[in-house]
Structures are given as C-alpha cells and as structure tokens.
Design an enzyme around this catalytic site. Structure first.
Site, PDB file in Angstrom:
ATOM      1  N   GLU A   1       0.797  -1.226   0.000  1.00 40.90           N
ATOM      2  CA  GLU A   1       0.000   0.000   0.000  1.00 40.90           C
ATOM      3  C   GLU A   1       0.835   1.285   0.000  1.00 40.90           C
ATOM      4  O   GLU A   1       0.751   2.103   0.925  1.00 40.90           O
ATOM      5  CB  GLU A   1      -0.971  -0.005   1.182  1.00 40.90           C
ATOM      6  CG  GLU A   1      -1.957  -1.146   1.135  1.00 40.90           C
ATOM      7  CD  GLU A   1      -2.991  -1.129   2.246  1.00 40.90           C
ATOM      8  OE1 GLU A   1      -4.016  -1.793   2.104  1.00 40.90           O
ATOM      9  OE2 GLU A   1      -2.772  -0.420   3.270  1.00 40.90           O
TER      10      GLU A   1
ATOM     11  N   GLU B   1      -5.364  -8.641   0.783  1.00 39.81           N
ATOM     12  CA  GLU B   1      -6.050  -8.229   2.007  1.00 39.81           C
ATOM     13  C   GLU B   1      -7.518  -7.985   1.686  1.00 39.81           C
ATOM     14  O   GLU B   1      -7.846  -7.362   0.679  1.00 39.81           O
ATOM     15  CB  GLU B   1      -5.482  -6.923   2.578  1.00 39.81           C
ATOM     16  CG  GLU B   1      -4.120  -7.008   3.202  1.00 39.81           C
ATOM     17  CD  GLU B   1      -3.700  -5.682   3.844  1.00 39.81           C
ATOM     18  OE1 GLU B   1      -4.587  -4.873   4.205  1.00 39.81           O
ATOM     19  OE2 GLU B   1      -2.485  -5.450   3.947  1.00 39.81           O
TER      20      GLU B   1
END
Length: 443
Positions: A165, A348
């Site tokens: 991320e 995720e």
C-alpha cells in the site's frame, strides 16, 4: 442459494504485518522505526503501543498451528526492516534474519506457502531522519535491504512482494499526517513519496530478478474504485483526480512505466529523465488489497480539492467503512479490461467489528462472516468470468495493533486477549476454514 466454486490450486490464507503483530520492539537488536517514534509522541488514539501487540515474535508456532488447523496453504507476512538493518543500512542484524528463518521453516513444515512482503510501513527511523520517502536516495537503501533478506531466505521463500500500500504511506504518512511519520506536506509530499516508493520498488525488483532464479516477484497495492458522489461535472472530475493519485500512480508505474496524464504536470518537478523506465517492471503477481469503493466529491481546502462524498451504503464496519462487495467484483473486471488480465491475488480483505467473547467462551461475529462470504462470492464471480485471480488472503489472521487506532479495532478472524495473549478463533475463522475445505461458498 447459488454455489460458487474455486479451483483446487487456489491460494487460501491470511495476511499480517510485522509491526502490527510481532511486538518485541526492543528485542534482539531491532532498531527503532517511524511507528515507534509516532507512538512515543502520543499520536495513537487509544494510547496503546505495539511494544507487545500479539507477541507473535515469541508465539509464532502457536499462530502457525492456527493457520494449519484452518487449512491455509499460503501466508503473507512482512519482514521488519529495522530488525534486519537497525540503522536502515549498513550493519546487518543476524538475529533478525534468524527469526524469519525460523518462521519460514515453521511455515514450510506446516505445508504453508510463505509469501514475504519487504515493506509494510515500518521504515527505520534513521532513514526517515535522512529524508525518508521524500528522498530519492532511499531507493538504493531499499534495494540493498531486499538483497540482504533474499540472500538469506530466497532458497525457501519463492513469493516476494516489494511494498504494501504505497498509496496509504504517501497520503496518510506524508500528506495528511494521520500515520507515521506524521508529516503534513500536502499534495507535493504525497506525490513525492509515491514516486520514490515506485523508484525503490523498481530497484529492488531488478536486484532480485538478477540475483535469484525462479522467484515470483510482485507488489501489493490498495486498489479502490473511485466513483463520483453524483453526476455533477465537478464531482466526476474530482473522482478522476483521486483515482489518479490513489490507484494509478502505483499501478501505472509498475505495470506501464508512466505517470498518470492527470498528474503529469504536477509531478514534472519530481520525475527525472529515465524514471518512468526505472519504475516499470514485468511482475509475476500483483497483490490487491480491497476494503471498499471510494465515493468522492469536489471540495476545496483538501488535497487535490477532493473529499469524501455520500457512499450511498447501508452497511458499515466499525472503522466506518462502507461494505461494498460488488466493488471488488467491479475492480477485478475493470483490472482485466484495462491491464490485460495479469495474475493477481487478493492480498487483504476484511473488516473490523466490535466483537467480544460471549458466555459460551466463543466469539460470534456474524457481520464479519457475512462480509467474508459476500466478498468471496464477488471473487468467485469474477474468476468465473475469466479474471486471472489466483487466491484470497483475508485481513487478518489476528486482532492486532491497528496503526493510529492502536488496539481498539479488531480485524482478526482470531481474537487476541491483549492481557493474556490468548488466541480465540472466531466464527469467521471456522467459516473460512469450511470454505477452504470444500472449495466453495454458498450465497
């Protein structure tokens, strides 16, 4: 009720991050990271710290047993940069590498595929003091760190993710200051951090490809379809701007080697000749983190004149995030259309809810079960339509230190009692184990 099936070689498991679960922040030569500094400055909402967290550093055999019992065949974990290089570069801490040696060997003994992520936000503080992700020099430091870790583990770990991320690191850590290192540098700080992470990632990918044969190389990006609150032109334009910042800088960087056209002028002073080629790399596997769509509107006074719009949603998590499983289906289909359908896995996906142990000694979390079921159906639908999705790893195995929220938000399919460190599998753990066992989800 329809039955949605998954192929027999599908990857099943969970993801975690070193800083959120390991604890032992002063153990065995580990150096300080930006989140230690951020915590010490009183920036964590509930006043807690990750000094102990889940104590995974000492309890990893117990946690591997939980994975094995659920039938996991994959586990994405992150390497703690400050455990390996306490000063960020220079002297290597052998005890840190030894820990990951033990973890990897334990996973393999349990029949679980180790998927290593090199950077999940725990930047060594000395590197931040030297400029952190605002400095181009960090690319060399990251590539050297990647070389050191792979030299020890690549004989057994075949799946390597570079970053986790980078968009969150850039926007929250350097743009708005909500995350470590806590800088409020606005638009330029966000774009600079994004670009320098892209450069570091490209350097590390090239190093690992040159030095090790047979590795599966990739990265992990939080992708969220950006939609306008309504069809007013200013809101449509705002959603497009935020899509360029949030999704396309990282995605187009590694896959296309280009700066999004909407940001080319803003990034002209950051991007140097040769950078676009340096950030492009033919990865083998992309990890997609998905939690919800982003519904945006034009509002001046915020970075890029964009702010949250009405999500038009009736289900919400304890993070006040909308529950939008159809957004995951849309994302996978749009990715197939726009990027030529390279291999991806869900790295995720999960939700925080305020679950608790009940009188029967169990944790009943029907909202999380529904969340997982609905998102698994979205993945199965996309796969059935030809999307090249190879696996699903939930977030997360354990309740853990949820960054600026501290220990107050619980994402795990296993509850952690932070006083005793007891692990209690939740109903969502049993639900996921049953999906893995049968290779199907009903709904």
């Amino acid at each position: 009720m329809a039955s949605h099936t998954f192929p027999p070689d599908f990857l099943w498991g969970a993801s975690t991050a070193a800083y959120q679960i390991e604890g032992a922040v002063d153990a065995d030569g580990r150096g300080p990271c930006v989140w230690d500094t951020f915590t010490a400055a009183g920036r964590i909402q509930d006043g807690s710290s990750a000094a102990v967290a889940c104590d995974h550093y000492h309890r990893w055999p117990e946690d591997i047993a939980l994975m094995q019992r659920a039938g996991f065949n994959a586990y994405r974990f992150s390497i703690a940069w400050p455990r390996i290089l306490p000063a960020g570069s220079g002297a290597v801490n052998g005890a840190g590498l030894d820990f990951y040696d033990r973890l990897v060997d334990g996973l393999l003994a349990a029949g679980i595929r180790p998927m290593a992520c090199l950077y999940h936000w725990d930047l060594p503080q000395p590197l931040e003091d030297a400029g952190g992700w605002q400095s181009r020099a960090i690319a060399g430091s990251f590539a050297e760190y990647a070389r050191i870790v792979a030299a020890r583990l690549a004989d057994r770990v075949k799946d390597w993710m570079m970053l986790n991320e980078p968009n969150v690191v850039a926007t929250h850590g350097y743009g708005t200051g909500e995350h470590a290192p806590g800088h409020r540098l606005g638009e330029e700080g966000m774009l600079r951090a994004l670009h320098h992470q892209n450069l570091a990632q490209g350097a590390a990918l090239r190093a690992l490809r040159a030095e090790h044969a047979g590795l599966t190389l990739g990265t992990v990006i939080n992708l969220q379809p950006c939609r306008a609150e309504d069809d007013r032109p200013e809101n449509v334009a705002a959603a497009a701007r935020w899509d360029a910042v949030w999704n396309r800088v990282a995605l187009d960087g590694v896959l296309r080697g280009r700066i999004p056209p909407l940001l080319a002028e803003r990034m002209a002073a950051i991007v140097q000749p040769g950078d676009e080629e340096a950030i492009r790399f033919p990865i083998d596997l992309l990890g997609i983190n998905y939690y919800s769509r982003m519904t945006m509107k034009h509002e001046e006074g915020h970075p890029f004149d964009v702010w949250w719009g009405d999500a038009h949603c009736d289900r919400w998590t304890a993070m006040a995030w909308p529950v939008q499983p159809d957004g995951l289906y849309d994302l996978l289909c749009e990715f197939r259309r726009d990027y030529g359908n390279p291999a991806v896995f869900i790295a995720e996906n999960g939700a925080a809810y305020d679950d608790a142990v009940t009188s029967d000694g169990r944790v009943h979390d029907p909202e999380r079960v529904a969340f997982l079921r609905d998102h698994l159906i979205a993945v199965a639908r996309a796969a059935a339509e030809g999307c090249n999705v190879r696996g699903y790893l939930c977030w997360s195995l354990l309740d853990n230190f949820e960054w600026a929220f501290g220990l107050s938000k619980r994402f795990g399919i296993v509850r952690v009692d932070y006083d005793t460190l007891e692990r209690i599998p939740k109903d969502s753990y049993r639900f996921l184990a049953e999906v893995i066992r049968t290779g199907r989800v009903e709904g």
